[in-house]
Design a protein around this motif. Structure first.
Motif, PDB file in Angstrom:
ATOM      1  N   ARG A   1       0.741  -1.489   0.182  1.00 18.52           N
ATOM      2  CA  ARG A   1       0.307  -0.017   0.009  1.00 18.52           C
ATOM      3  C   ARG A   1       0.739   1.610   0.368  1.00 18.52           C
ATOM      4  O   ARG A   1       2.049   1.293   0.162  1.00 18.52           O
ATOM      5  CB  ARG A   1      -1.211   0.394   1.134  1.00 18.52           C
ATOM      6  CG  ARG A   1      -2.148  -0.870   1.642  1.00 18.52           C
ATOM      7  CD  ARG A   1      -2.902  -1.068   1.633  1.00 18.52           C
ATOM      8  NE  ARG A   1      -3.290   0.066   3.011  1.00 18.52           N
ATOM      9  CZ  ARG A   1      -2.536   0.132   4.193  1.00 18.52           C
ATOM     10  NH1 ARG A   1      -3.204  -1.260   5.186  1.00 18.52           N
ATOM     11  NH2 ARG A   1      -2.669   0.863   5.106  1.00 18.52           N
ATOM     12  N   PHE A   2       0.245   2.698  -0.985  1.00 19.87           N
ATOM     13  CA  PHE A   2       1.074   3.235  -0.588  1.00 19.87           C
ATOM     14  C   PHE A   2       1.839   3.844   0.908  1.00 19.87           C
ATOM     15  O   PHE A   2       2.661   4.477   1.088  1.00 19.87           O
ATOM     16  CB  PHE A   2       0.012   4.720  -0.713  1.00 19.87           C
ATOM     17  CG  PHE A   2       0.252   5.876  -1.087  1.00 19.87           C
ATOM     18  CD1 PHE A   2       0.617   6.482  -2.338  1.00 19.87           C
ATOM     19  CD2 PHE A   2       0.655   7.064  -0.053  1.00 19.87           C
ATOM     20  CE1 PHE A   2       1.799   7.751  -2.564  1.00 19.87           C
ATOM     21  CE2 PHE A   2       1.643   7.888  -0.609  1.00 19.87           C
ATOM     22  CZ  PHE A   2       1.897   8.468  -1.667  1.00 19.87           C
ATOM     23  N   ALA A   3       1.101   3.786   1.330  1.00 18.06           N
ATOM     24  CA  ALA A   3       1.337   4.460   3.395  1.00 18.06           C
ATOM     25  C   ALA A   3       2.250   3.782   3.624  1.00 18.06           C
ATOM     26  O   ALA A   3       3.427   4.175   4.976  1.00 18.06           O
ATOM     27  CB  ALA A   3       0.061   4.545   4.424  1.00 18.06           C
ATOM     28  N   VAL A   4       2.405   2.335   3.438  1.00 17.89           N
ATOM     29  CA  VAL A   4       2.943   1.099   3.967  1.00 17.89           C
ATOM     30  C   VAL A   4       4.739   1.066   2.835  1.00 17.89           C
ATOM     31  O   VAL A   4       6.050   1.733   3.972  1.00 17.89           O
ATOM     32  CB  VAL A   4       2.672   0.336   4.012  1.00 17.89           C
ATOM     33  CG1 VAL A   4       3.654  -0.901   4.290  1.00 17.89           C
ATOM     34  CG2 VAL A   4       1.445  -0.298   4.054  1.00 17.89           C
ATOM     35  N   ILE A   5       4.744   1.711   1.846  1.00 18.16           N
ATOM     36  CA  ILE A   5       5.743   2.147   1.110  1.00 18.16           C
ATOM     37  C   ILE A   5       6.386   3.351   1.898  1.00 18.16           C
ATOM     38  O   ILE A   5       7.600   3.668   1.915  1.00 18.16           O
ATOM     39  CB  ILE A   5       6.020   2.113  -0.415  1.00 18.16           C
ATOM     40  CG1 ILE A   5       5.282   1.161  -1.151  1.00 18.16           C
ATOM     41  CG2 ILE A   5       6.738   2.942  -1.144  1.00 18.16           C
ATOM     42  CD1 ILE A   5       4.511   1.011  -2.436  1.00 18.16           C
ATOM     43  N   ALA A   6       5.573   4.626   1.786  1.00 20.35           N
ATOM     44  CA  ALA A   6       6.202   5.843   2.128  1.00 20.35           C
ATOM     45  C   ALA A   6       6.674   5.539   3.965  1.00 20.35           C
ATOM     46  O   ALA A   6       7.869   6.655   3.935  1.00 20.35           O
ATOM     47  CB  ALA A   6       5.098   6.896   2.705  1.00 20.35           C
ATOM     48  N   ARG A   7       5.981   5.192   4.668  1.00 23.23           N
ATOM     49  CA  ARG A   7       6.382   5.072   5.530  1.00 23.23           C
ATOM     50  C   ARG A   7       8.071   3.896   5.629  1.00 23.23           C
ATOM     51  O   ARG A   7       9.096   4.268   6.699  1.00 23.23           O
ATOM     52  CB  ARG A   7       5.810   3.940   6.853  1.00 23.23           C
ATOM     53  CG  ARG A   7       6.054   5.014   8.007  1.00 23.23           C
ATOM     54  CD  ARG A   7       4.911   4.096   8.927  1.00 23.23           C
ATOM     55  NE  ARG A   7       3.837   3.016   8.458  1.00 23.23           N
ATOM     56  CZ  ARG A   7       2.562   2.320   7.935  1.00 23.23           C
ATOM     57  NH1 ARG A   7       1.901   2.588   9.320  1.00 23.23           N
ATOM     58  NH2 ARG A   7       2.152   2.797   7.009  1.00 23.23           N
ATOM     59  N   ALA A   8       7.681   2.740   5.329  1.00 17.83           N
ATOM     60  CA  ALA A   8       9.315   2.128   5.032  1.00 17.83           C
ATOM     61  C   ALA A   8      10.306   2.669   4.234  1.00 17.83           C
ATOM     62  O   ALA A   8      11.737   2.408   5.034  1.00 17.83           O
ATOM     63  CB  ALA A   8       8.854   0.593   4.005  1.00 17.83           C
ATOM     64  N   LEU A   9       9.519   3.837   3.849  1.00 11.05           N
ATOM     65  CA  LEU A   9      11.971   4.127   2.648  1.00 11.05           C
ATOM     66  C   LEU A   9      11.282   5.922   3.474  1.00 11.05           C
ATOM     67  O   LEU A   9      12.520   6.694   2.776  1.00 11.05           O
ATOM     68  CB  LEU A   9      10.503   4.046   0.701  1.00 11.05           C
ATOM     69  CG  LEU A   9      10.563   3.189   0.537  1.00 11.05           C
ATOM     70  CD1 LEU A   9      10.811   3.145  -0.674  1.00 11.05           C
ATOM     71  CD2 LEU A   9      12.487   2.258   1.140  1.00 11.05           C
ATOM     72  N   ASP A  10       9.893   6.278   3.567  1.00 11.75           N
ATOM     73  CA  ASP A  10      10.859   7.369   4.708  1.00 11.75           C
ATOM     74  C   ASP A  10      10.228   8.872   3.588  1.00 11.75           C
ATOM     75  O   ASP A  10      11.109   9.250   3.434  1.00 11.75           O
ATOM     76  CB  ASP A  10      11.743   7.489   5.785  1.00 11.75           C
ATOM     77  CG  ASP A  10      11.923   8.879   6.261  1.00 11.75           C
ATOM     78  OD1 ASP A  10      10.178   9.168   6.854  1.00 11.75           O
ATOM     79  OD2 ASP A  10      13.305   9.200   6.765  1.00 11.75           O
ATOM     80  N   LEU A  11       9.379   8.209   2.950  1.00  6.49           N
ATOM     81  CA  LEU A  11       9.524   9.684   1.486  1.00  6.49           C
ATOM     82  C   LEU A  11       8.683  10.167   1.728  1.00  6.49           C
ATOM     83  O   LEU A  11       6.872   9.905   3.257  1.00  6.49           O
ATOM     84  CB  LEU A  11       8.730   8.458   1.224  1.00  6.49           C
ATOM     85  CG  LEU A  11      10.524   7.449  -0.478  1.00  6.49           C
ATOM     86  CD1 LEU A  11       9.123   7.213  -1.324  1.00  6.49           C
ATOM     87  CD2 LEU A  11      10.958   9.193  -1.187  1.00  6.49           C
ATOM     88  N   SER A  12       8.571  11.374   1.171  1.00 11.59           N
ATOM     89  CA  SER A  12       7.253  12.492   1.414  1.00 11.59           C
ATOM     90  C   SER A  12       6.115  12.133   0.327  1.00 11.59           C
ATOM     91  O   SER A  12       6.293  11.563  -0.522  1.00 11.59           O
ATOM     92  CB  SER A  12       7.491  14.282   0.946  1.00 11.59           C
ATOM     93  OG  SER A  12       7.402  13.816  -0.719  1.00 11.59           O
ATOM     94  N   HIS A  13       4.825  12.737   0.682  1.00 13.77           N
ATOM     95  CA  HIS A  13       3.844  11.898   0.021  1.00 13.77           C
ATOM     96  C   HIS A  13       3.783  12.152  -1.396  1.00 13.77           C
ATOM     97  O   HIS A  13       3.896  11.979  -2.200  1.00 13.77           O
ATOM     98  CB  HIS A  13       2.797  12.735   0.148  1.00 13.77           C
ATOM     99  CG  HIS A  13       0.904  12.373  -0.229  1.00 13.77           C
ATOM    100  ND1 HIS A  13       0.429  13.228  -1.527  1.00 13.77           N
ATOM    101  CD2 HIS A  13       0.594  11.313   0.272  1.00 13.77           C
ATOM    102  CE1 HIS A  13      -0.492  12.445  -2.186  1.00 13.77           C
ATOM    103  NE2 HIS A  13      -0.816  10.880  -0.916  1.00 13.77           N
TER     104      HIS A  13
END
Length: 186
Positions: A39-51
Protein backbone atom coordinates in the motif's frame (compact mmCIF):
# COMPACT_ATOMS: atom_id res chain seq x y z
CA UNK A 1 2.98 16.76 -20.11
CA UNK A 2 2.40 13.14 -21.02
CA UNK A 3 5.61 11.15 -21.26
CA UNK A 4 5.60 7.67 -22.70
CA UNK A 5 8.43 5.52 -21.46
CA UNK A 6 9.57 2.38 -23.22
CA UNK A 7 8.95 -0.51 -20.82
CA UNK A 8 11.39 -2.93 -22.47
CA UNK A 9 14.82 -1.32 -22.70
CA UNK A 10 17.08 -2.73 -25.40
CA UNK A 11 20.14 -3.15 -23.16
CA UNK A 12 21.07 -3.55 -19.49
CA UNK A 13 22.78 -0.15 -19.56
CA UNK A 14 19.58 1.46 -20.87
CA UNK A 15 17.58 -0.26 -18.10
CA UNK A 16 19.96 1.10 -15.45
CA UNK A 17 19.75 4.60 -16.95
CA UNK A 18 15.95 4.38 -16.83
CA UNK A 19 16.01 3.21 -13.20
CA UNK A 20 18.34 6.03 -12.22
CA UNK A 21 16.05 8.60 -13.88
CA UNK A 22 13.98 8.57 -10.69
CA UNK A 23 15.88 8.56 -7.40
CA UNK A 24 13.36 6.35 -5.58
CA UNK A 25 12.55 3.88 -8.39
CA UNK A 26 15.02 1.20 -7.27
CA UNK A 27 14.02 1.17 -3.57
CA UNK A 28 10.28 1.25 -4.42
CA UNK A 29 10.56 -1.55 -6.98
CA UNK A 30 12.69 -3.61 -4.57
CA UNK A 31 10.09 -3.20 -1.82
CA UNK A 32 7.21 -4.11 -4.15
CA UNK A 33 9.13 -7.17 -5.33
CA UNK A 34 10.10 -8.29 -1.82
CA UNK A 35 6.60 -7.76 -0.36
CA UNK A 36 4.75 -8.84 -3.55
CA UNK A 37 2.91 -5.53 -3.54
CA UNK A 38 2.27 -2.87 -0.95
CA UNK A 39 0.00 0.00 0.00
CA UNK A 40 0.98 3.63 -0.57
CA UNK A 41 1.25 4.46 3.16
CA UNK A 42 3.38 1.37 3.87
CA UNK A 43 5.83 2.26 1.08
CA UNK A 44 6.03 5.89 2.26
CA UNK A 45 6.71 4.84 5.85
CA UNK A 46 9.22 2.08 4.96
CA UNK A 47 11.30 4.40 2.76
CA UNK A 48 10.63 7.59 4.75
CA UNK A 49 9.27 9.31 1.62
CA UNK A 50 7.09 12.37 1.39
CA UNK A 51 3.66 12.03 -0.19
CA UNK A 52 4.72 14.09 -3.23
CA UNK A 53 7.96 12.18 -3.83
CA UNK A 54 6.21 8.82 -3.69
CA UNK A 55 3.32 10.03 -5.86
CA UNK A 56 5.78 11.21 -8.55
CA UNK A 57 7.78 7.99 -8.34
CA UNK A 58 4.73 5.73 -8.60
CA UNK A 59 3.35 7.77 -11.51
CA UNK A 60 6.69 7.37 -13.31
CA UNK A 61 6.77 3.63 -12.56
CA UNK A 62 3.19 3.23 -13.85
CA UNK A 63 4.08 5.12 -17.06
CA UNK A 64 7.10 2.83 -17.50
CA UNK A 65 4.78 -0.17 -17.33
CA UNK A 66 6.52 -1.73 -14.31
CA UNK A 67 3.87 -0.99 -11.63
CA UNK A 68 0.09 -1.32 -11.69
CA UNK A 69 -2.59 -0.48 -9.13
CA UNK A 70 -3.94 -3.64 -7.48
CA UNK A 71 -7.27 -4.26 -9.21
CA UNK A 72 -8.54 -6.35 -6.29
CA UNK A 73 -7.95 -3.67 -3.67
CA UNK A 74 -10.96 -1.41 -3.58
CA UNK A 75 -10.48 1.72 -1.48
CA UNK A 76 -9.14 4.78 -3.37
CA UNK A 77 -7.79 6.41 -0.19
CA UNK A 78 -5.63 3.36 0.53
CA UNK A 79 -4.25 2.41 -2.89
CA UNK A 80 -2.13 -0.69 -3.27
CA UNK A 81 0.46 -1.29 -5.98
CA UNK A 82 1.83 -4.44 -7.60
CA UNK A 83 4.57 -5.18 -10.08
CA UNK A 84 3.30 -5.76 -13.59
CA UNK A 85 4.45 -8.73 -15.66
CA UNK A 86 7.17 -6.52 -17.20
CA UNK A 87 8.06 -5.17 -13.75
CA UNK A 88 8.78 -8.52 -12.07
CA UNK A 89 12.26 -9.07 -13.53
CA UNK A 90 13.08 -5.39 -12.97
CA UNK A 91 11.88 -5.71 -9.36
CA UNK A 92 14.12 -8.76 -8.84
CA UNK A 93 17.08 -6.76 -10.19
CA UNK A 94 16.21 -3.87 -7.86
CA UNK A 95 16.11 -6.28 -4.89
CA UNK A 96 19.67 -7.46 -5.74
CA UNK A 97 20.83 -3.85 -6.12
CA UNK A 98 19.30 -2.82 -2.77
CA UNK A 99 20.76 -5.85 -0.95
CA UNK A 100 24.20 -5.05 -2.34
CA UNK A 101 23.85 -1.32 -1.53
CA UNK A 102 22.91 -2.25 2.04
CA UNK A 103 25.85 -4.68 2.34
CA UNK A 104 28.23 -2.01 0.97
CA UNK A 105 26.59 0.66 3.18
CA UNK A 106 25.60 2.84 0.23
CA UNK A 107 22.53 4.98 0.78
CA UNK A 108 19.96 5.73 -1.91
CA UNK A 109 21.27 9.28 -2.41
CA UNK A 110 24.99 8.50 -2.04
CA UNK A 111 25.65 8.07 -5.74
CA UNK A 112 24.82 10.34 -8.69
CA UNK A 113 22.63 9.38 -11.61
CA UNK A 114 25.22 7.78 -13.90
CA UNK A 115 26.95 5.69 -11.20
CA UNK A 116 25.10 2.38 -11.73
CA UNK A 117 25.55 2.33 -15.54
CA UNK A 118 29.19 3.36 -15.00
CA UNK A 119 29.90 0.54 -12.52
CA UNK A 120 28.04 -2.02 -14.66
CA UNK A 121 29.95 -0.96 -17.78
CA UNK A 122 33.42 -1.05 -16.27
CA UNK A 123 35.60 -4.05 -15.67
CA UNK A 124 38.70 -4.86 -13.69
CA UNK A 125 40.88 -3.65 -16.59
CA UNK A 126 42.12 -0.07 -16.55
CA UNK A 127 40.06 2.20 -18.80
CA UNK A 128 40.53 5.73 -20.14
CA UNK A 129 38.01 8.52 -19.56
CA UNK A 130 37.12 8.74 -23.26
CA UNK A 131 36.40 5.00 -23.47
CA UNK A 132 34.09 5.22 -20.46
CA UNK A 133 32.32 8.22 -21.98
CA UNK A 134 31.81 6.34 -25.27
CA UNK A 135 30.28 3.36 -23.39
CA UNK A 136 27.89 5.64 -21.48
CA UNK A 137 26.81 7.87 -24.36
CA UNK A 138 25.00 10.33 -24.10
CA UNK A 139 26.70 11.20 -20.77
CA UNK A 140 28.37 14.63 -20.79
CA UNK A 141 32.03 15.00 -19.77
CA UNK A 142 30.98 17.04 -16.72
CA UNK A 143 28.42 14.44 -15.57
CA UNK A 144 30.96 11.65 -16.07
CA UNK A 145 33.66 13.55 -14.18
CA UNK A 146 31.28 14.21 -11.25
CA UNK A 147 30.18 10.57 -11.25
CA UNK A 148 33.75 9.28 -11.32
CA UNK A 149 34.66 11.51 -8.37
CA UNK A 150 31.65 10.19 -6.40
CA UNK A 151 32.33 6.51 -7.09
CA UNK A 152 36.02 7.00 -6.26
CA UNK A 153 35.00 8.65 -2.95
CA UNK A 154 32.78 5.60 -2.21
CA UNK A 155 35.73 3.29 -3.12
CA UNK A 156 33.84 1.61 -5.95
CA UNK A 157 36.33 2.77 -8.60
CA UNK A 158 40.04 3.46 -8.34
CA UNK A 159 42.09 5.94 -10.34
CA UNK A 160 45.75 5.83 -11.27
CA UNK A 161 47.96 8.11 -13.31
CA UNK A 162 50.14 6.50 -15.95
CA UNK A 163 53.59 8.03 -15.79
CA UNK A 164 54.03 9.66 -19.18
CA UNK A 165 53.66 13.08 -20.74
CA UNK A 166 50.97 14.22 -20.38
CA UNK A 167 49.93 11.99 -17.46
CA UNK A 168 47.12 9.63 -18.42
CA UNK A 169 44.41 8.93 -15.83
CA UNK A 170 42.99 5.39 -15.88
CA UNK A 171 40.03 3.94 -13.99
CA UNK A 172 39.07 0.43 -12.82
CA UNK A 173 36.66 -1.18 -10.38
CA UNK A 174 37.71 -1.96 -6.83
CA UNK A 175 36.55 -5.07 -4.96
CA UNK A 176 33.49 -3.16 -3.73
CA UNK A 177 32.78 -1.96 -7.25
CA UNK A 178 33.06 -5.51 -8.61
CA UNK A 179 30.53 -6.68 -6.00
CA UNK A 180 28.07 -3.97 -7.04
CA UNK A 181 28.68 -4.69 -10.75
CA UNK A 182 27.88 -8.38 -10.15
CA UNK A 183 24.52 -7.40 -8.64
CA UNK A 184 23.78 -5.09 -11.59
CA UNK A 185 24.58 -7.61 -14.31
CA UNK A 186 23.75 -10.92 -12.58
Amino acid sequence: MNLVIESTPSSPAQLLRMLEANRWAIPVLALLSREQGSRFAVIARALDLSHNSLTRCLAWLKESGWVIPNPGHGHPLRPEYLLSEAGRPVGALCERIEETRHRLRLGTGDLPRWSLPLVAGMGAEWTRFGEIQARLAPVTPRALSTTLKAVIDETLVQRRLEDRYPPLPLYALTGRGTELAAALTG
